[in-house]
Design a protein around this motif. Structure first.
Motif, PDB file in Angstrom:
ATOM      1  N   TRP A 157      -5.558   8.664   0.667  1.00 43.50           N
ATOM      2  CA  TRP A 157      -5.069   7.305   0.854  1.00 43.50           C
ATOM      3  C   TRP A 157      -4.091   7.211   2.011  1.00 43.50           C
ATOM      4  CZ3 TRP A 157      -6.982   2.914  -0.360  1.00 43.50           C
ATOM      5  CH2 TRP A 157      -7.785   2.770  -1.501  1.00 43.50           C
ATOM      6  N   LEU A 177      -5.965   6.549   5.162  1.00 42.04           N
ATOM      7  CA  LEU A 177      -6.481   5.180   5.225  1.00 42.04           C
ATOM      8  C   LEU A 177      -5.368   4.175   5.524  1.00 42.04           C
ATOM      9  CD1 LEU A 177      -8.990   5.163   2.221  1.00 42.04           C
ATOM     10  CD2 LEU A 177      -9.493   5.460   4.646  1.00 42.04           C
ATOM     11  N   ASP A 200      -6.564  -2.525  -0.460  1.00 37.33           N
ATOM     12  CA  ASP A 200      -7.448  -2.234   0.670  1.00 37.33           C
ATOM     13  C   ASP A 200      -8.399  -3.403   0.908  1.00 37.33           C
ATOM     14  OD1 ASP A 200      -8.800  -0.363   2.616  1.00 37.33           O
ATOM     15  OD2 ASP A 200     -10.449  -0.671   1.217  1.00 37.33           O
ATOM     16  N   HIS A 244     -12.188   4.200  11.099  1.00 39.85           N
ATOM     17  CA  HIS A 244     -11.901   3.744   9.739  1.00 39.85           C
ATOM     18  C   HIS A 244     -13.195   3.431   8.989  1.00 39.85           C
ATOM     19  CE1 HIS A 244      -9.469   2.030   6.558  1.00 39.85           C
ATOM     20  NE2 HIS A 244     -10.090   0.872   6.650  1.00 39.85           N
ATOM     21  N   GLN A 270       0.833  -1.204   0.000  1.00 41.84           N
ATOM     22  CA  GLN A 270       0.000   0.000   0.000  1.00 41.84           C
ATOM     23  C   GLN A 270       0.869   1.256   0.000  1.00 41.84           C
ATOM     24  OE1 GLN A 270      -3.377   0.228   2.724  1.00 41.84           O
ATOM     25  NE2 GLN A 270      -3.337  -1.994   2.979  1.00 41.84           N
ATOM     26  N   HIS A 283      -4.906   1.617   8.664  1.00 44.41           N
ATOM     27  CA  HIS A 283      -4.605   0.190   8.521  1.00 44.41           C
ATOM     28  C   HIS A 283      -3.427  -0.195   9.415  1.00 44.41           C
ATOM     29  CE1 HIS A 283      -6.550  -0.196   4.250  1.00 44.41           C
ATOM     30  NE2 HIS A 283      -7.438  -0.283   5.220  1.00 44.41           N
TER      31      HIS A 283
END
Length: 223
Positions: free
Chosen positions: A175, A178, A134, A204, A118, A182
């Motif tokens: 991104w 996010l 994702d 999230h 990612q 994660h």
């Protein structure tokens, strides 16, 4: 007689999965006409597995068949989107609680490798790859607590939502935020920190609630 030979079943599954994925990723856009002939030529298969895939996708309300008019990709159903988000939010919060107790080193290693990928893509315009990573991250979470069927429920229920999400990604998305979340989820599992894990996952998942009205205003022909 129905042909259920392994080869036929494999082709049938391939065609169905390919079409469903292409609908989700807007390769086939909402309202677009599709035909058995064009799809069979494009995928280099006979019309039979395409016809079977069309039937299954019609049952799932992803395509609409109109007699004398043709077959079209279904428009995005906002009510189904809302229900999909409800299902995912409730299942994933339960899954992260299980992960705090059950996750082993094998799945943690898979999750860390996924996070590394990612980060490689975060500054690139390849939003489809980030979308796939994702999805994979969350799938690993379910696999790590042996809830494969629960993940399949989410996958099958999220196609309408994912189409809206793809439209959102085309426009803009943070991104880095996010990916940071994660990583925090991953760390909470490693540290067995339930309070942190639940809090991060709630935040999230709250980002699943995309402003549908704004998306509809920008892409009115898709609803």
């Amino acid at each position: 007689m129905e042909n259920n030979s392994p080869q036929h079943v494999s082709v049938r599954s391939y065609v169905y999965d390919k079409l469903k994925n292409d609908i989700m990723k807007l390769i086939y856009k909402p309202g677009q006409r599709i035909t058995e002939n064009v799809v069979s030529d494009h995928l280099n298969v006979s019309r039979t597995p395409v016809r079977e895939a069309f039937l299954k996708l019609s049952e799932e309300r992803l395509i609409e068949v109109y007699p004398q008019r043709g077959t079209y990709v279904s428009l995005i159903n906002k009510k189904l989107v809302e229900e999909s988000v409800f299902i995912r939010e409730n299942l994933e919060l339960a899954i992260v609680k299980l992960a705090l107790r059950q996750f082993d080193e094998y799945y943690m290693s898979m999750m860390e490798k996924n996070l590394a990928k990612q980060k490689e893509y975060v500054d690139s315009p390849e939003y489809v790859q980030l979308f796939d990573l994702d999805q994979e991250f969350h799938e690993i979470l379910f696999a790590g607590v042996d809830k494969f069927y629960s993940w399949s429920i989410i996958e099958n229920s999220m196609v309408n939502y994912n189409r809206i999400r793809m439209l959102s990604l085309i426009s803009s998305v943070n991104w880095q935020l996010l990916i940071n979340q994660h990583e925090e989820i991953c760390n909470a599992i490693k540290e067995n920190d339930e309070e942190k894990g639940i809090a991060v996952m709630k935040d999230h998942l709250s980002r699943l609630t995309i402003d549908i009205e704004k998306i509809e205003e920008k892409f009115p022909d898709y609803f």
